[in-house]
Write a protein that holds these residues in place. Structure first.
Motif, PDB file in Angstrom:
ATOM      1  N   GLY A 169       6.602   4.865   0.346  1.00  0.00           N
ATOM      2  CA  GLY A 169       7.569   3.935   0.915  1.00  0.00           C
ATOM      3  C   GLY A 169       8.827   4.660   1.359  1.00  0.00           C
ATOM      4  O   GLY A 169       9.152   5.743   0.873  1.00  0.00           O
ATOM      5  N   GLY A 170       9.546   4.072   2.300  1.00  0.00           N
ATOM      6  CA  GLY A 170      10.795   4.660   2.758  1.00  0.00           C
ATOM      7  C   GLY A 170      10.615   5.934   3.536  1.00  0.00           C
ATOM      8  O   GLY A 170      11.433   6.855   3.441  1.00  0.00           O
ATOM      9  N   SER A 171       9.558   6.008   4.342  1.00  0.00           N
ATOM     10  CA  SER A 171       9.290   7.260   5.050  1.00  0.00           C
ATOM     11  C   SER A 171       9.316   7.129   6.571  1.00  0.00           C
ATOM     12  O   SER A 171       9.113   8.119   7.269  1.00  0.00           O
ATOM     13  N   TYR A 172       9.553   5.922   7.092  1.00  0.00           N
ATOM     14  CA  TYR A 172       9.544   5.738   8.548  1.00  0.00           C
ATOM     15  C   TYR A 172      10.931   5.963   9.150  1.00  0.00           C
ATOM     16  O   TYR A 172      11.942   5.499   8.611  1.00  0.00           O
ATOM     17  N   ASP A 173      10.939   6.668  10.278  1.00  0.00           N
ATOM     18  CA  ASP A 173      12.189   6.854  11.018  1.00  0.00           C
ATOM     19  C   ASP A 173      12.573   5.589  11.780  1.00  0.00           C
ATOM     20  O   ASP A 173      13.755   5.350  12.041  1.00  0.00           O
ATOM     21  N   ALA A 174      11.571   4.797  12.170  1.00  0.00           N
ATOM     22  CA  ALA A 174      11.829   3.551  12.899  1.00  0.00           C
ATOM     23  C   ALA A 174      10.695   2.569  12.639  1.00  0.00           C
ATOM     24  O   ALA A 174       9.543   2.972  12.452  1.00  0.00           O
ATOM     25  N   ILE A 175      11.038   1.296  12.619  1.00  0.00           N
ATOM     26  CA  ILE A 175      10.067   0.212  12.529  1.00  0.00           C
ATOM     27  C   ILE A 175      10.358  -0.746  13.673  1.00  0.00           C
ATOM     28  O   ILE A 175      11.508  -1.142  13.878  1.00  0.00           O
ATOM     29  N   THR A 176       9.319  -1.095  14.417  1.00  0.00           N
ATOM     30  CA  THR A 176       9.487  -1.980  15.568  1.00  0.00           C
ATOM     31  C   THR A 176       8.706  -3.270  15.363  1.00  0.00           C
ATOM     32  O   THR A 176       7.641  -3.275  14.758  1.00  0.00           O
ATOM     33  N   MET A 177       9.260  -4.351  15.875  1.00  0.00           N
ATOM     34  CA  MET A 177       8.593  -5.647  15.859  1.00  0.00           C
ATOM     35  C   MET A 177       8.906  -6.343  17.182  1.00  0.00           C
ATOM     36  O   MET A 177      10.070  -6.608  17.470  1.00  0.00           O
ATOM     37  N   VAL A 178       7.877  -6.616  17.958  1.00  0.00           N
ATOM     38  CA  VAL A 178       8.069  -7.327  19.227  1.00  0.00           C
ATOM     39  C   VAL A 178       7.260  -8.615  19.174  1.00  0.00           C
ATOM     40  O   VAL A 178       6.027  -8.579  19.130  1.00  0.00           O
ATOM     41  N   ALA A 179       7.958  -9.741  19.133  1.00  0.00           N
ATOM     42  CA  ALA A 179       7.330 -11.072  19.077  1.00  0.00           C
ATOM     43  C   ALA A 179       6.388 -11.203  17.888  1.00  0.00           C
ATOM     44  O   ALA A 179       5.358 -11.876  17.974  1.00  0.00           O
ATOM     45  N   SER A 180       6.727 -10.554  16.774  1.00  0.00           N
ATOM     46  CA  SER A 180       5.897 -10.671  15.570  1.00  0.00           C
ATOM     47  C   SER A 180       6.669 -11.187  14.366  1.00  0.00           C
ATOM     48  O   SER A 180       6.070 -11.751  13.456  1.00  0.00           O
ATOM     49  N   LEU A 181       7.991 -11.023  14.347  1.00  0.00           N
ATOM     50  CA  LEU A 181       8.766 -11.416  13.179  1.00  0.00           C
ATOM     51  C   LEU A 181       8.603 -12.897  12.867  1.00  0.00           C
ATOM     52  O   LEU A 181       8.510 -13.289  11.699  1.00  0.00           O
ATOM     53  N   HIS A 182       8.556 -13.747  13.896  1.00  0.00           N
ATOM     54  CA  HIS A 182       8.477 -15.191  13.646  1.00  0.00           C
ATOM     55  C   HIS A 182       7.094 -15.628  13.152  1.00  0.00           C
ATOM     56  O   HIS A 182       6.897 -16.790  12.818  1.00  0.00           O
ATOM     57  N   HIS A 183       6.137 -14.696  13.067  1.00  0.00           N
ATOM     58  CA  HIS A 183       4.827 -14.986  12.481  1.00  0.00           C
ATOM     59  C   HIS A 183       4.817 -14.743  10.972  1.00  0.00           C
ATOM     60  O   HIS A 183       3.799 -15.006  10.329  1.00  0.00           O
ATOM     61  N   MET A 184       5.914 -14.236  10.415  1.00  0.00           N
ATOM     62  CA  MET A 184       5.942 -13.807   9.014  1.00  0.00           C
ATOM     63  C   MET A 184       7.038 -14.530   8.240  1.00  0.00           C
ATOM     64  O   MET A 184       8.000 -15.030   8.841  1.00  0.00           O
ATOM     65  N   ALA A 237      10.502  -4.291   5.625  1.00  0.00           N
ATOM     66  CA  ALA A 237      10.891  -3.333   6.659  1.00  0.00           C
ATOM     67  C   ALA A 237      12.023  -2.448   6.169  1.00  0.00           C
ATOM     68  O   ALA A 237      12.016  -1.225   6.377  1.00  0.00           O
ATOM     69  N   ARG A 238      13.003  -3.039   5.526  1.00  0.00           N
ATOM     70  CA  ARG A 238      14.130  -2.269   4.979  1.00  0.00           C
ATOM     71  C   ARG A 238      13.630  -1.199   4.013  1.00  0.00           C
ATOM     72  O   ARG A 238      14.043  -0.037   4.076  1.00  0.00           O
ATOM     73  N   ASP A 239      12.715  -1.582   3.135  1.00  0.00           N
ATOM     74  CA  ASP A 239      12.242  -0.648   2.116  1.00  0.00           C
ATOM     75  C   ASP A 239      11.372   0.458   2.695  1.00  0.00           C
ATOM     76  O   ASP A 239      11.298   1.559   2.120  1.00  0.00           O
ATOM     77  N   LEU A 240      10.703   0.201   3.817  1.00  0.00           N
ATOM     78  CA  LEU A 240       9.825   1.191   4.418  1.00  0.00           C
ATOM     79  C   LEU A 240      10.576   2.216   5.272  1.00  0.00           C
ATOM     80  O   LEU A 240      10.000   3.245   5.660  1.00  0.00           O
ATOM     81  N   LEU A 241      11.828   1.948   5.572  1.00  0.00           N
ATOM     82  CA  LEU A 241      12.627   2.880   6.370  1.00  0.00           C
ATOM     83  C   LEU A 241      13.213   3.979   5.497  1.00  0.00           C
ATOM     84  O   LEU A 241      13.640   3.731   4.368  1.00  0.00           O
ATOM     85  N   GLU A 298       0.828  -1.206   0.000  1.00  0.00           N
ATOM     86  CA  GLU A 298       0.000   0.000   0.000  1.00  0.00           C
ATOM     87  C   GLU A 298       0.861   1.253   0.000  1.00  0.00           C
ATOM     88  O   GLU A 298       0.580   2.219  -0.720  1.00  0.00           O
ATOM     89  N   ARG A 299       1.942   1.240   0.774  1.00  0.00           N
ATOM     90  CA  ARG A 299       2.824   2.409   0.830  1.00  0.00           C
ATOM     91  C   ARG A 299       3.532   2.631  -0.501  1.00  0.00           C
ATOM     92  O   ARG A 299       3.692   3.765  -0.949  1.00  0.00           O
ATOM     93  N   ARG A 300       3.940   1.536  -1.137  1.00  0.00           N
ATOM     94  CA  ARG A 300       4.613   1.682  -2.440  1.00  0.00           C
ATOM     95  C   ARG A 300       3.652   2.244  -3.474  1.00  0.00           C
ATOM     96  O   ARG A 300       4.049   3.044  -4.330  1.00  0.00           O
ATOM     97  N   SER A 301       2.384   1.828  -3.417  1.00  0.00           N
ATOM     98  CA  SER A 301       1.404   2.276  -4.418  1.00  0.00           C
ATOM     99  C   SER A 301       1.108   3.761  -4.299  1.00  0.00           C
ATOM    100  O   SER A 301       0.637   4.389  -5.247  1.00  0.00           O
ATOM    101  N   THR A 302       1.368   4.348  -3.127  1.00  0.00           N
ATOM    102  CA  THR A 302       1.115   5.775  -2.933  1.00  0.00           C
ATOM    103  C   THR A 302       2.416   6.569  -2.880  1.00  0.00           C
ATOM    104  O   THR A 302       2.423   7.722  -2.454  1.00  0.00           O
ATOM    105  N   ALA A 303       3.509   5.926  -3.300  1.00  0.00           N
ATOM    106  CA  ALA A 303       4.831   6.582  -3.311  1.00  0.00           C
ATOM    107  C   ALA A 303       5.240   7.056  -1.919  1.00  0.00           C
ATOM    108  O   ALA A 303       5.973   8.039  -1.785  1.00  0.00           O
TER     109      ALA A 303
END
Length: 234
Positions: A112-127, A136-140, A105-110
């Motif tokens: 992407g790459g706008s977050y100062d930080a991305i957090t994941m707590v006990a969620s990475l192993h669900h993906m 995550a890399r691309d959204l930072l 969705e972020r890429r479709s609205t140009a």
């Protein structure tokens, strides 16, 4: 020998004793890492994405440090709970979606790459691991930080020894954090989804290396590991 699944009666009895102690002095293994995340946010952090926001505990903390906080979770019950808890915070937006859907969705609205930080707590192993790290890399933004606290499965002898250490120290940490014996409480209105991790600490490090060069991984308390990566500025 995996202490989590071993049929050894002595170890299983010891495990039951430790669980009894843990129940008397419980502590939230995920909330435990919130101070680390807040300390690790980049200077001047304004926009944060919390992936797998759950009931919104970290969203509440992040809202005190950043102007805009997006929380995403694929579980409708978690999203509803988080939305109720954060409804008075105008800078917090919560969406029912996966990280992959959010990145698309972020890429479709140009955007992407706008977050100062991305957090994941006990969620990475669900993906799916590589997809999640790549999204995550691309959204930072350049200079932004990825901050992860995750579960891993023991594989090596050192992994198993670390698990034993966690099992032994877990009730001691609980006593320090909550000296009084816990009283029975009502169950949560919506149980958080649970999944066992599919990869070890070593595998996480090796698979993250080509996507997040220079990422810093550490084994931590509470059967958790952390990953910190800063996107190159240029």
């Amino acid at each position: 020998m995996n202490i989590r699944t071993t049929p050894n009666p002595v170890i299983r009895r010891a495990g039951r004793m430790l669980r009894t102690l843990n129940d008397r002095h419980p502590w939230n293994h995920n909330v435990h890492f919130h101070p680390w995340i807040l300390r690790s946010l980049p200077k001047g952090c304004q926009r944060v994405l919390d992936v797998g926001c759950g009931a919104g505990d970290l969203l509440l903390a992040l809202s005190t440090r950043a102007r805009e906080v997006d929380g995403i979770d694929p579980d409708q019950g978690m999203v509803d709970t988080a939305a109720r808890r954060c409804q008075e915070l105008p800078g917090v937006r919560i969406h029912r979606r996966t990280l992959e859907e959010h990145a698309a969705e972020r890429r479709s609205t140009a955007a992407g790459g706008s977050y100062d930080a991305i957090t994941m707590v006990a969620s990475l192993h669900h993906m799916p691991l590589e997809t999640a790290l790549r999204d995550a890399r691309d959204l930072l933004r350049p200079g932004g930080r990825l901050l992860v606290a995750t579960l891993t499965t023991p594989e090596t002898a050192f992994d198993h020894a670390w698990d034993v250490g966690n099992a032994l120290t877990n009730p001691l940490i609980g006593v320090v954090k909550h000296p009084r014996v816990a009283q029975p409480t009502a169950p949560a209105e919506h149980a958080m989804p649970v999944r066992d991790p599919a990869w070890s600490f070593g595998e996480l490090r090796e698979r993250a290396r080509p996507l997040l060069p220079g990422a810093v991984l550490r084994r931590r308390q509470g059967f958790r590991s952390t990953l910190l990566w800063q996107k190159p500025a240029g």
